[in-house]
Design a protein around this motif. Structure first.
Motif, PDB file in Angstrom:
ATOM      1  N   ASN A   1       0.800  -1.087   0.222  1.00  0.00           N
ATOM      2  CA  ASN A   1       0.035   0.096   0.135  1.00  0.00           C
ATOM      3  C   ASN A   1       0.952   1.118  -0.145  1.00  0.00           C
ATOM      4  N   ASP A   2       1.335   1.658  -1.361  1.00  0.00           N
ATOM      5  CA  ASP A   2       2.400   2.730  -1.263  1.00  0.00           C
ATOM      6  C   ASP A   2       1.754   4.096  -0.572  1.00  0.00           C
ATOM      7  N   SER A   3       0.709   4.391  -0.989  1.00  0.00           N
ATOM      8  CA  SER A   3       0.130   5.885  -0.441  1.00  0.00           C
ATOM      9  C   SER A   3       0.039   5.965   1.199  1.00  0.00           C
ATOM     10  N   LEU A   4      -0.384   4.536   1.586  1.00  0.00           N
ATOM     11  CA  LEU A   4      -0.135   4.630   3.315  1.00  0.00           C
ATOM     12  C   LEU A   4       1.391   4.614   3.848  1.00  0.00           C
ATOM     13  N   ALA A   5       2.006   3.936   2.961  1.00  0.00           N
ATOM     14  CA  ALA A   5       3.537   3.811   3.196  1.00  0.00           C
ATOM     15  C   ALA A   5       4.126   5.287   3.195  1.00  0.00           C
ATOM     16  N   ALA A   6       3.866   6.152   2.264  1.00  0.00           N
ATOM     17  CA  ALA A   6       4.303   7.297   2.043  1.00  0.00           C
ATOM     18  C   ALA A   6       3.780   8.305   3.446  1.00  0.00           C
ATOM     19  N   VAL A   7       2.297   8.115   3.652  1.00  0.00           N
ATOM     20  CA  VAL A   7       2.080   8.808   4.808  1.00  0.00           C
ATOM     21  C   VAL A   7       2.740   8.533   5.871  1.00  0.00           C
ATOM     22  N   ASN A   8       2.775   7.332   6.244  1.00  0.00           N
ATOM     23  CA  ASN A   8       3.613   6.849   7.582  1.00  0.00           C
ATOM     24  C   ASN A   8       5.245   7.293   7.627  1.00  0.00           C
ATOM     25  N   LYS A   9       5.611   7.101   6.411  1.00  0.00           N
ATOM     26  CA  LYS A   9       7.057   7.615   6.363  1.00  0.00           C
ATOM     27  C   LYS A   9       7.177   9.133   6.490  1.00  0.00           C
ATOM     28  N   ALA A  10       6.359   9.837   5.954  1.00  0.00           N
ATOM     29  CA  ALA A  10       6.168  11.338   6.434  1.00  0.00           C
ATOM     30  C   ALA A  10       6.091  11.662   7.843  1.00  0.00           C
ATOM     31  N   ILE A  11       5.167  10.871   8.331  1.00  0.00           N
ATOM     32  CA  ILE A  11       4.777  11.085   9.790  1.00  0.00           C
ATOM     33  C   ILE A  11       6.137  10.899  10.651  1.00  0.00           C
ATOM     34  N   PHE A  12       6.727   9.651  10.327  1.00  0.00           N
ATOM     35  CA  PHE A  12       8.088   9.102  11.124  1.00  0.00           C
ATOM     36  C   PHE A  12       9.066  10.334  10.892  1.00  0.00           C
ATOM     37  N   ALA A  13       9.203  10.531   9.484  1.00  0.00           N
ATOM     38  CA  ALA A  13      10.279  11.727   9.642  1.00  0.00           C
ATOM     39  C   ALA A  13      10.413  12.943  10.205  1.00  0.00           C
ATOM     40  N   ALA A  14       8.971  13.207  10.413  1.00  0.00           N
ATOM     41  CA  ALA A  14       8.834  14.364  11.422  1.00  0.00           C
ATOM     42  C   ALA A  14       8.937  14.204  12.944  1.00  0.00           C
ATOM     43  N   THR A  15       8.494  13.153  13.390  1.00  0.00           N
ATOM     44  CA  THR A  15       8.757  12.506  14.633  1.00  0.00           C
ATOM     45  C   THR A  15       9.790  11.718  15.232  1.00  0.00           C
ATOM     46  N   SER A  16      10.602  11.515  14.152  1.00  0.00           N
ATOM     47  CA  SER A  16      11.600  10.457  14.690  1.00  0.00           C
ATOM     48  C   SER A  16      12.749  11.306  15.694  1.00  0.00           C
ATOM     49  N   PRO A  17      12.830  12.481  15.660  1.00  0.00           N
ATOM     50  CA  PRO A  17      13.943  12.928  16.557  1.00  0.00           C
ATOM     51  C   PRO A  17      13.215  12.554  18.093  1.00  0.00           C
ATOM     52  N   TYR A  18      12.210  12.307  18.093  1.00  0.00           N
ATOM     53  CA  TYR A  18      11.602  12.070  19.507  1.00  0.00           C
ATOM     54  C   TYR A  18      11.366  10.570  19.798  1.00  0.00           C
ATOM     55  N   TYR A  19      11.918   9.941  18.825  1.00  0.00           N
ATOM     56  CA  TYR A  19      11.518   8.348  18.945  1.00  0.00           C
ATOM     57  C   TYR A  19      11.839   7.561  20.296  1.00  0.00           C
ATOM     58  N   GLY A  20      12.865   7.936  20.715  1.00  0.00           N
ATOM     59  CA  GLY A  20      13.002   7.249  22.253  1.00  0.00           C
ATOM     60  C   GLY A  20      11.956   7.588  23.361  1.00  0.00           C
ATOM     61  N   TYR A  21      11.117   8.793  23.108  1.00  0.00           N
ATOM     62  CA  TYR A  21      10.377   9.236  24.340  1.00  0.00           C
ATOM     63  C   TYR A  21       9.113   8.099  24.134  1.00  0.00           C
ATOM     64  N   GLY A  22       9.167   7.657  22.883  1.00  0.00           N
ATOM     65  CA  GLY A  22       8.014   6.558  22.764  1.00  0.00           C
ATOM     66  C   GLY A  22       8.074   5.285  23.824  1.00  0.00           C
ATOM     67  N   TYR A  23       9.273   5.269  24.296  1.00  0.00           N
ATOM     68  CA  TYR A  23       9.237   4.016  25.301  1.00  0.00           C
ATOM     69  C   TYR A  23       9.040   4.538  26.673  1.00  0.00           C
ATOM     70  N   VAL A  24       9.089   5.954  26.918  1.00  0.00           N
ATOM     71  CA  VAL A  24       8.797   6.480  28.334  1.00  0.00           C
ATOM     72  C   VAL A  24       7.369   6.199  28.743  1.00  0.00           C
ATOM     73  N   LYS A  25       7.013   5.605  29.956  1.00  0.00           N
ATOM     74  CA  LYS A  25       5.630   5.472  30.576  1.00  0.00           C
ATOM     75  C   LYS A  25       5.469   6.609  31.426  1.00  0.00           C
ATOM     76  N   ASP A  26       6.333   7.121  31.993  1.00  0.00           N
ATOM     77  CA  ASP A  26       6.028   8.265  32.875  1.00  0.00           C
ATOM     78  C   ASP A  26       7.048   9.568  33.019  1.00  0.00           C
ATOM     79  N   LYS A  27       6.851  10.541  32.663  1.00  0.00           N
ATOM     80  CA  LYS A  27       7.936  11.537  32.722  1.00  0.00           C
ATOM     81  C   LYS A  27       8.972  11.524  33.528  1.00  0.00           C
ATOM     82  N   LYS A  28       8.665  11.084  34.739  1.00  0.00           N
ATOM     83  CA  LYS A  28       9.442  10.975  35.863  1.00  0.00           C
ATOM     84  C   LYS A  28      10.734  10.285  35.540  1.00  0.00           C
TER      85      LYS A  28
END
Lengths: 382, 518
Positions: free
Chosen positions: B365-392
């Motif tokens: 599904n190329d169009s979906l892939a492109a959308v996800n890729k664009a979202i990923f490119a914009a948010t990937s600098p914060y990738y590691g925060y996705g593992y954080v459960k509690d900001k403390k």
């Protein structure tokens, strides 16, 4: 030059480092013979002072082998070290104990006494080599792990490589073929160690006993290695379909690899001949001390060939028997194109490194050492 | 669903920290004593006087004892990235592995080859070649520290790389950016020059002991003179590069800076805490308890050190986690920074986008892939925060970082005065018993100061294995905790026994003194 070229180039370099490492295991082999060849305290000191000036090379090659593997095939680093935890950890412990033993053995105030440090050297010589060889055996026989790169976005369980056997690597020691390779490396190192003593030490008793050890260990080595080798050539191997990357079992895969890559086959043959020639000198030519060089070159060639057939010609070099498709190949486990390229530029200084090592080695080994050297006040002794 | 046992993370961290600390007992002396003895040998080469040769050989012996143990610890550290941090190894092996391999090829062989010549080649090679070998051993050691510190700096400030959504890992895109990142350069200069202080303190301390025992007087004076000059150079450069390091931390790792200062609520024109006692009653980052029982601050200095502006706003822990302040960029512009809550959301978006991208790819599904890729490119600098459960989870250990930083700075200052004083009083140290005692105690003090620097650097960056990309709890191997506890115990016993042995051997060797050397 494309990605595939760099992947193959780095497999060559890693294999070369591995091959040189196995040659340099003559230090460990020599350690394991400390009490067999050295009958008196002074003789043992002479042996320790002989290989003691070379242990750093083995150690550094091990470190560089690790670093190069890390940089070029990080998925191997991640899967094997993080999975087969115990054998690698025990190997590390053996080597740490070795590193201090030369320096501390005869020093006053060393707390544990010289016998303990000698025991560490023996431990490194026996256990380190056996485990290392056994671990390399799994490159041919396979291990139990699953790799799922997509785990990385599972926040609850992000680990990519997961080992499936609760023994975490120690299970490799229950496989006869792995053990055969382990013992092959062990006996080979002892052959090389004896040959090195012959070349480096001027002492008739040590010389005589070393030559005897060349014979005994060469017999054991040949029995273990030939069994392993023939068994492996006849066994199914882990082949990869180049179009899809799918891994499957192919009859006599490694034999096919030798036939399909004749240069590697010839290198293997030359290696074995050179090794046997070196051993022959050690046993039959009481006047010559050159056996180590023939045996050394032979070892490097033979081990290099064995490692090359593991990675080249669409073969999985670190196979998984739990999930064939998790097996590591030089295509699916390597670093990016860019990194391999940068690293390849760095690798151009390897000939320079080899040259100064060779020069330094020659300078230090120009003259054989003898008991008088142990009393020399000019240089410190181990 | 299977989940990761968090005690695995703790034990893996403990094991790594212990191994790194053990390794660091031996490294600074190698980096510094190597230089001192190479200098002494140069004197021997130029003057031909035997006293310089004996001096070189004596310190070389201590160097050799130290060297072997240092080499051993390095091996375990390198392999632990694989054994205990397997996810890390794969995800960033592309960038982190490269300096390690280069270190092996370029530096380790240089170091070990010429070490053998230096140590055992006195009557086997020419005087000039031997001198070259001694310098090359030191150079190899220093070069190796460059590469490993480049690797470490990259973890603190991951530059020159992008996250590749196709291979699902971080990949190097600019080697020079990794090598010459300001973080790497500062770290290298600061670590190496501060190590010189350790060697200088070591040589002065041992020599002072000889003076105290009224033996080897000339040997001691000469050694002290060389070491004090070298130490002074080291501390001056370390102060300079330390200031640069703090500036880098302020820009790249503001949470670490906040922890170093025990700063919860930031201010414009923030002062630097000169002396302070943290309040143990402070439990939450956002409660109203005063974080300090007492403190003396140097007004506005923190703002200046961190941003080169006496009135700049320095954010505290609370600001960084809850937002609500304006961040001043180096070009003077003020912007509203992304809050931690937003970063966590972005991190989760990045992980989901990556997952979506891979699924879309599989189903063509190329169009979906492109959308996800664009979202990923914009948010990937914060990738590691996705593992954080509690900001403390994002707050490092503040007391440990705070006190270690104070310790490092205070005793860094002490060593500046110490080396100046030693150089100033010259031979009069012979009659100053108190100073001889201080000199002996300065040896462990130099080590502790060096350690405290590493504690600031490494504890202060928790929980990140790689800043913003990978927290420690997503970097580990899936090894049973019992196995790690077992290896931890084995290592602990081994390190302690070997440490006692090396100290005991060193003491014996020092007691024997240079007399028996030819």
């Amino acid at each position: 030059m494309d990605y595939a070229f760099y992947q193959e180039y780095w497999w060559l370099l890693v294999s070369l480092l591995g091959a040189i490492l196995v040659f340099l295991f003559f230090v460990q082999g020599g350690q394991s013979l400390l009490y067999t060849i050295g009958k008196t305290e002074d003789e043992r000191s002479l042996l320790v002072n002989s290989i003691g000036k070379k242990w750093e090379f083995t150690f550094t090659t091990l470190v560089t082998f690790g670093g190069a593997f890390f940089a070029s095939f990080p998925l191997f680093y991640s899967t094997s070290f993080g999975g087969a935890y115990w054998p690698w950890m025990i190997i590390l412990i053996c080597f740490v104990l070795q590193a201090v033993s030369y320096e501390f053995r005869k020093k006053e105030g060393n707390i544990l006494g010289h016998k303990t440090y000698e025991a560490f050297l023996l431990f490194n010589g026996f256990v380190g080599l056996l485990l290392f060889g056994t671990a390399v055996g799994t490159f041919f026989t396979g291990s139990e792990f699953i790799v799922n790169k997509e785990n990385i976005y599972q926040p609850m369980m992000p680990v990519i490589s997961q080992w499936q056997n609760p023994l975490h690597g120690l299970e490799a020691a229950f496989n006869v073929r792995n053990l055969l390779l382990g013992f092959s490396i062990f006996f080979l190192a002892r052959v090389l160690g004896s040959l090195y003593f012959i070349s480096n030490i001027h002492n008739p008793d040590i010389n005589k006993r070393s030559r005897k050890q060349v014979l005994i260990n060469a017999i054991f080595f040949l029995v273990c290695f030939l069994t392993f080798f023939i068994w492996t050539l006849a066994s199914k191997g882990f082949a990869v379909k180049p179009e899809t990357g799918e891994v499957y079992m192919q009859n006599a895969k490694y034999l096919h690899n030798f036939i399909e890559m004749p240069i590697i086959g010839i290198a293997m043959l030359l290696g074995v001949v050179s090794l046997l020639y070196g051993i022959g000198i050690g046993i039959f030519c009481p006047k010559s001390a050159k056996g180590i060089w023939f045996a050394g070159v032979g070892t490097v060639l033979a081990v290099l060939s064995l490692l090359l057939i593991l990675g080249y010609n669409n073969t999985a070099f670190y196979p998984s028997v739990t999930d064939l498709q998790s097996s590591l190949t030089i295509r699916n486990s390597s670093s990016s194109y860019f990194t391999l390229k940068v690293m390849s530029v760095v690798s151009l200084c390897i000939p320079f490194v080899l040259a100064y090592i060779f020069y330094a080695w020659r300078m230090m080994d120009k003259k054989q050492i003898d008991m008088k050297d142990l009393e020399s006040k000019q240089n410190p002794q181990y | 669903m299977e989940t990761l046992d968090l005690s695995v993370v703790d034990w893996s961290r403990a094991q790594f920290a212990m191994t790194a600390m053990d390794h660091w007992i031996f490294v600074p002396l190698t980096l510094s004593l190597g230089f001192i003895m190479a200098l002494m040998e140069t004197m021997y080469y130029r003057t031909g006087k035997t006293e310089w040769k004996i001096m070189t050989k004596f310190w070389m012996r201590l160097f050799g004892i130290n060297f072997a143990v240092g080499v051993a610890g390095g091996l375990i550290l390198e392999f632990q990235f694989g054994t205990n941090w397997s996810n890390y190894s794969w995800l960033v092996g592309d960038i982190f592995g490269a300096p390690l391999a280069i270190e092996g090829i370029m530096a380790f062989f240089l170091e070990s080859t010429f070490f053998v010549i230096m140590f055992f080649g006195w009557n086997k090679v020419s005087k000039g070649f031997h001198l070259a070998a001694t310098w090359l051993t030191w150079f190899g050691a220093t070069l190796s520290s460059l590469w490993i510190l480049v690797a470490n700096a990259w973890m603190q400030y991951p530059t020159g790389t992008t996250f590749n959504s196709d291979t699902v890992r971080s990949e190097m895109t600019d080697f020079w950016a990794v090598l010459f990142s300001p973080m790497a350069m500062n770290k290298f200069f600061h670590t190496v020059t501060s190590s010189w202080i350790v060697g200088a303190a070591f040589v002065i301390g041992v020599s002072a002991w000889y003076l105290m025992k009224n033996r080897n007087i000339e040997f001691a004076h000469k050694s002290i003179k060389i070491a004090a000059g070298f130490g002074l150079l080291g501390i001056i450069l370390a102060l300079y590069s330390g200031d640069g390091s703090a500036y880098q931390v302020a820009q790249k790792q503001p949470m670490k800076l906040a922890a170093m200062e025990g700063l919860y609520q930031g201010n414009n024109g923030e002062g630097l805490v000169a002396v302070g006692i943290l309040n143990p009653a402070k439990k939450e980052y956002n409660d109203s308890t005063n974080p300090f029982l007492m403190k003396i601050t140097l007004p506005k200095l923190l703002s200046f050190l961190a941003y080169r502006d006496f009135n700049a706003y320095v954010p505290g822990v609370k600001d960084l986690l809850d937002g609500g302040y304006l961040e001043t960029k180096p070009d003077g512009q003020t912007v509203k920074p992304v809050t931690t809550n937003e970063k966590i959301v972005f991190g989760q978006m990045a992980q989901n986008a990556l997952k979506g991208y891979k699924i879309a790819k599989k189903t063509h599904n190329d169009s979906l892939a492109a959308v996800n890729k664009a979202i990923f490119a914009a948010t990937s600098p914060y990738y590691g925060y996705g593992y954080v459960k509690d900001k403390k989870q994002l707050i490092p250990n503040i007391p440990l970082t705070f006190y270690s930083f104070r310790f490092m700075v205070v005793f860094g200052g002490f060593f500046l005065l110490y080396f100046i004083f030693i150089l100033y009083i010259k031979r009069r140290i012979e009659n100053m018993k108190w100073l001889q005692i201080v000199a002996i105690w300065a040896i462990p003090l130099a080590y502790l100061t060096s350690f405290s620097g590493w504690i600031v650097a490494e504890v202060g960056r928790q929980p990140w294995a790689i800043q913003d990309l990978l927290p420690t709890f997503a970097a580990v191997s899936d090894v049973p905790v019992g196995s790690i506890q077992a290896t931890f115990t084995i290592f602990a016993v081994m390190f302690i026994v070997l440490f006692v042995a090396i100290v005991s051997i060193m003491v014996k060797e020092i007691r024997k003194g240079p007399e028996h050397i030819q």
